[in-house]
Design a protein around this motif. Structure first.
Motif: not given
Lengths: 336, 336, 336, 336
Positions: A136, A138-140, B47, B220, B224
């Motif tokens: 994702s 949106y993940s770190f 997250d 996903m 990005y």
């Protein structure tokens, strides 16, 4: 390459296949059997993939490759086993090696604490990610160069050699300047631009099999690195994608003896990512020793509840110490 | 995220899960049933992957995500269908679009001849690879910038918009300066560094599903690109890896209606790479129209016997013309 | 069978392999190349599987089968296409055939109502299950002989030929006495006791590919029926199991042209079970026509909300009529 | 079952779903969140599969099962581990058990010689097939009742308890009268007629996971046997089908700890069939011990070169003795 003609193939069709083989620079060796004709194509002056086209010629049933497509990775090209040194730690020799640490570097405190656990447990190499490939956006995504600096500091404080992932060809020089081994993650197993780039690095490479990668393709990806000039490649089985959903991926432990038969490179196992759950990491680590791997790479975190990434599969300190005890017992039994 | 407790979970365990959920920034909504307790975790301030850790807490049976992990790619975020223009050709609208051309650009003559075939057949967009990701380091890797220049010349001579692959973030600007659409190949579907980079390009992106990529992961990866600022993404089904070896990959045509239900982005199909044999390309192209795809991308070569790459799956001119006739007939029947 | 020796194989090893081949009743044809020796094993006097053992002999790299393992199912053994008649309906000829009806027979009213819908829509054959193989022992297992009697009555009232599943060798005679075609379900594709038994029946057999059955194994299972004396086998693609979970199974439409190339038997498609959701049944049915199948088998129910089995993938009457319109339009376009 | 509504679902749609849930005999527990409504369906008075239909109702995004579909096989229904006795040998207790013998019974001499090897090596149970499910109708299908008689004689001579496969419901009584444990092979894992029949036998059942069977489905097949009245079921992991072709199947060793968490039944591993090559059987047997299995079942043959079935994966006597030494060493280390 062997080309198998259909049983009804005519002489003209056979003739045409022979001519075509020679037109692309190979020698044709036909062998007429009772039931069908088989034609060998021998030579090495052009890309083998070209011969696959023969399947489109009239009268051809199928083509079958004879030679393995990799050379430098093959046992045939190298006597004995390759031993790769990560810092001062040899991998691929008589001793089983454990690489451990957190999935992602989160802070100096977190990594240092992890490193002390790793060291206390008796593992030899510290892992920790600064560049994190995440499904994702949106993940770190990792601490990047700041994470690499922390990794370097912790190495100095603990003397543990380090391994960390690189995801972009442009970062290879940077990562190489901080870490003892470069990791290519499963998602980049066929990122050929990246493979060529680490093939020019002077540090060893930990090459993780992709979720969709056959053993032959894994060796072809190793071949990219070897043929670019870097002889220090360690292969890592980390689970393949199957229909089973009870585990995140299916750890293919058979790949270890298969690879040991095909290649001289060291083979390690990552049980954490395949399992996706710490409960399965300890039994799978024991199995990795028993099946003949040269080492494992596992996720350890001082406080998995607070981990920014992969907490579910990270071991708490006391469980990691139990894993190390188990691994040592099985490793000892292997030398019975 | 829903967290399902075991039937034997104690009140203390339930309490601990609730406290943990709140410690990582979510609100907990427990619901005590007759057989077991279910706890919802609601919030958006961190997250989501963090919540997966709950599976490691005592008394927890499993976690289940409720919300889709992608936002911009979802139908919920965008009314109607997105139409992406490649040069002057709209994809995702009422008309079925055919992209065709050779696997690899080999010379100006070869590409120009291909382009005339493509145009004569009635296809709208020219494909041709300058950077070729190949399994073997010993296979032809593409003409690189020289190939891009040829692509540009042929576009000018034929007015066909073009699509070509990019494999290294460092080449994105270069490729963008020559081509009308950037292709991300199946092997780079989770090369997040590359996805972010083409997310900053101004040209549309043809995003090929990987051989082991789920539909959710494909979306996903699109996310990005979309979240980096590029709204023009076309999804491409090109076959997934299964146990079946009669075809190179298994073309997942069900993915087309599934994607059409989940996303507003156009969806096209590449039957050539999945099939691996030109014999199957025509029926699969017909099926792609019938299943509701917005277009196809197929390999055509003036002389497949001499192709440096993927000759076996490339169509000869006359077969390509037959494909175009078939595709038009089915496309017309779709509007019955 | 071809046996490929390792490049380092010694003369003694080669000699031993040749002797072994002859000891199990085959003739050995060695061919010494520059890089390695290849040995053909020719003969037909014993089970081919025996030769696989050669891989265990010292110096052998691998074995590769040359001949297809099926004979009667192969195009090589039979000129033209086999047309199988179900009652008065030919399958495998110029006309596309639709088989439709409920997953399970629930009552005479339900089946009769279904049959009228099937007939009104223009489909030719009625399906309905009396013996239901269910994953759970707690799910409805079918009306058994009572269901068969209903099927027979509805056939008499509507003149629609019928197909129904048989799951136990002991029931084959019974089912044959009531139905026009016997169905072997996906889970029984390698239930060889059952295959042999229906191989002695005088009614045609609809043989569904298993979820993990290769195309070659499907043809081997057909070979069991053909070699037992029943020449009327229809093959059915119904979805294979892959890593993708967005659909229940992945419908392998490429299998249709692949099978058409290998066998003379008719090939139909079941889009309902693969999709698991009625929304995908219509596009996949269109694709089945376009890819060249001889027919489809779909689930229709007068009131899917009340269905005891597979309601989610059953079509309501009006949607079934739309499917039939679509199928006719594509079938017509196929003859353009 | 939880039913998740789309974010745009209207009140009318939600109402309709609630009414439908109650019309099929469940209670509806709606929970309206900020982003979407979730509806629980609670009850046990009808087949759960019915609820799956909810996915077809307007406004529904997906359904998610909460309860495990198996009951008797679950840890929740049974305290501690079940220990199954095969003859006098307990499986599932503290001691690791080895079952060994030839793939097929070929003659009394062959089986007796095998049994002496098995006994000399220290294994506890003799395996040998009288009914052989073979992919090809032209392969040896087993000695049938003659084979069972030989098995019985060898048991009397050696006192080794025996396990042998049954493939047809009609043969269950016969096989039960000769053998100490009935084996259900991988291809019959969802042959429900056969499962019900062995569920009525008084001998224990060795249930092999199919090549395509999820862990949940394996437990559902066990549930068929348990719910028919036979409590003595041993589960066997024997490899699943994946895209990898270097081994015949991929041995899913993670399934062992996963199963141990879900069920009280014993779990054993068959490394021979998964590997397809004797070279991998020894390392995979060691790994099976280390991962926590209760036993293994392996193929041993006094003269694999002459075996009528599976010679390539059968161990010669001296290799079998080495396997037993290795297995004992790892089993001992497990108790460290």
């Amino acid at each position: 390459m062997i080309i198998i003609m259909k049983s009804q193939a005519t002489d003209t069709q056979i003739e045409k296949v022979i001519n075509w083989i020679e037109s692309v620079g190979y020698k044709a060796h036909p062998s007429r059997g009772v039931e069908r004709t088989i034609i060998g194509a021998v030579g090495d002056n052009r890309d083998k993939a070209v011969l696959k086209y023969a399947e489109s010629l009239p009268g051809v049933e199928k083509t079958m490759p004879i030679l393995k497509p990799y050379k430098l990775a093959s046992r045939e090209s190298h006597e004995g086993n390759t031993i790769v040194s990560v810092g001062s730690i040899p991998i691929g020799g008589p001793d089983f090696v454990v690489m451990a640490g957190p999935c992602a570097i989160e802070s100096e405190e977190q990594l240092l604490e992890s490193a002390y656990i790793v060291k206390k447990g008796g593992a030899q190499i510290l892992r920790g990610g600064a560049f994190k490939p995440r499904t994702s956006p949106y993940s770190f995504q990792g601490m990047e160069e700041d994470g690499l600096k922390i990794l370097d500091q912790v190495r100095q404080k603990t003397s543990l050699p380090t391994v960390t992932e690189v995801v972009n060809p442009i970062d290879v020089d940077l990562v190489e300047s901080y870490a003892d081994m470069l990791q290519i993650g499963a998602r980049n197993i066929q990122n050929f631009a990246l493979l060529k780039k680490v093939g020019h690095a002077r540090k060893p490479v930990l090459l993780k099999r992709g979720m969709m990668t056959t053993i032959e393709e894994l060796l072809m990806s190793a071949e990219y690195i070897l043929s670019s000039g870097n002889p220090n490649v360690i292969l890592c089985e980390r689970g393949i994608r199957t229909f089973e959903t009870a585990t995140r991926n299916t750890l293919d432990l058979s790949a270890v003896p298969v690879l040991k038969g095909l290649t001289h490179l060291p083979v390690v196992v990552d049980p954490s990512h395949a399992a996706g759950n710490w409960r399965f990491v300890i039994p799978l680590s024991r199995a990795a020793v028993a099946v003949g791997a040269d080492g494992i790479i596992v996720e350890v975190h001082p406080d998995p509840e607070k981990a920014v990434s992969d907490g579910a599969q990270s071991l708490k300190p006391e469980r990691f110490y139990q894993l190390m005890d188990d691994v040592r017992a099985i490793a000892k039994a292997m030398k019975h």
